[in-house]
Write a protein that holds these residues in place. Structure first.
Motif, mmCIF file in Angstrom:
data_model
loop_
_atom_site.group_PDB
_atom_site.id
_atom_site.type_symbol
_atom_site.label_atom_id
_atom_site.label_comp_id
_atom_site.label_asym_id
_atom_site.label_seq_id
_atom_site.Cartn_x
_atom_site.Cartn_y
_atom_site.Cartn_z
ATOM 1 N N ARG A 17 0.795 -1.229 0.000
ATOM 2 C CA ARG A 17 0.000 0.000 0.000
ATOM 3 C C ARG A 17 0.825 1.276 0.000
ATOM 4 O O ARG A 17 0.270 2.368 -0.081
ATOM 5 N N THR A 18 2.122 1.167 0.168
ATOM 6 C CA THR A 18 2.949 2.373 0.222
ATOM 7 C C THR A 18 4.175 2.254 -0.665
ATOM 8 O O THR A 18 4.604 1.164 -1.018
ATOM 9 N N LEU A 19 4.693 3.411 -1.023
ATOM 10 C CA LEU A 19 5.956 3.506 -1.747
ATOM 11 C C LEU A 19 6.929 4.299 -0.897
ATOM 12 O O LEU A 19 6.532 5.237 -0.210
ATOM 13 N N SER A 20 8.182 3.936 -0.935
ATOM 14 C CA SER A 20 9.229 4.790 -0.374
ATOM 15 C C SER A 20 9.736 5.623 -1.536
ATOM 16 O O SER A 20 10.131 5.082 -2.568
ATOM 17 N N VAL A 21 9.694 6.931 -1.365
ATOM 18 C CA VAL A 21 10.061 7.841 -2.443
ATOM 19 C C VAL A 21 11.215 8.713 -1.964
ATOM 20 O O VAL A 21 11.159 9.314 -0.888
#
Length: 142
Positions: A17-21
């Protein structure tokens, strides 16, 4: 929903559900009034890594490490962060000092109590950091 702050970055990690950007700091900061707060001394870090929520409509799309994405945050989430990080400790500092003076202590003790109140608040924030970071507020918008 109005998104007031947008950054462009590169995907460095992916979960369900998340991205590390990774955001190059200073890239979009030239016109920001809050630049001195983020980068005291004028020396920004090379990059900042934030977690961004993937909207439901885009969860089926494929993100890959190295993709360029745009992330954004709402005004209300940004104001909440400012309130928690800057306004509350200042209020606690002042209220702690005035309360100590009202109780009849010396000015030195009042200053110490005000600083202690702000320090306790920061300790509580540190203890609750996982809960606060669970809902990052940043979303992938492009």
């Amino acid at each position: 929903m109005e998104y007031s702050l947008r950054h462009h970055g590169i995907v460095t990690g992916i979960s369900s559900r998340t991205l590390s950007v990774s955001i190059a700091s200073g890239a979009d900061c030239s016109g920001c009034a809050g630049k001195p707060v983020c980068h005291p001394g004028g020396k920004p870090q090379d990059e900042i890594i934030v977690k961004a929520t993937i909207p439901r409509s885009e969860r089926t799309s494929n993100f890959h490490i190295g993709d360029k994405v745009e992330i954004s945050i709402t005004t209300s989430k940004r104001m909440r962060a400012i309130l928690m990080a800057l306004v509350m400790p200042c209020l606690l500092l002042v209220c702690g000092a005035f309360t100590a003076i009202w109780l009849g202590t010396s000015q030195t003790m009042a200053a110490t109590m005000g600083i202690a109140a702000a320090a306790i608040y920061y300790i509580i924030l540190y203890i609750c950091r996982d809960r606060l970071l669970a809902n990052p507020g940043w979303i992938v918008s492009g």
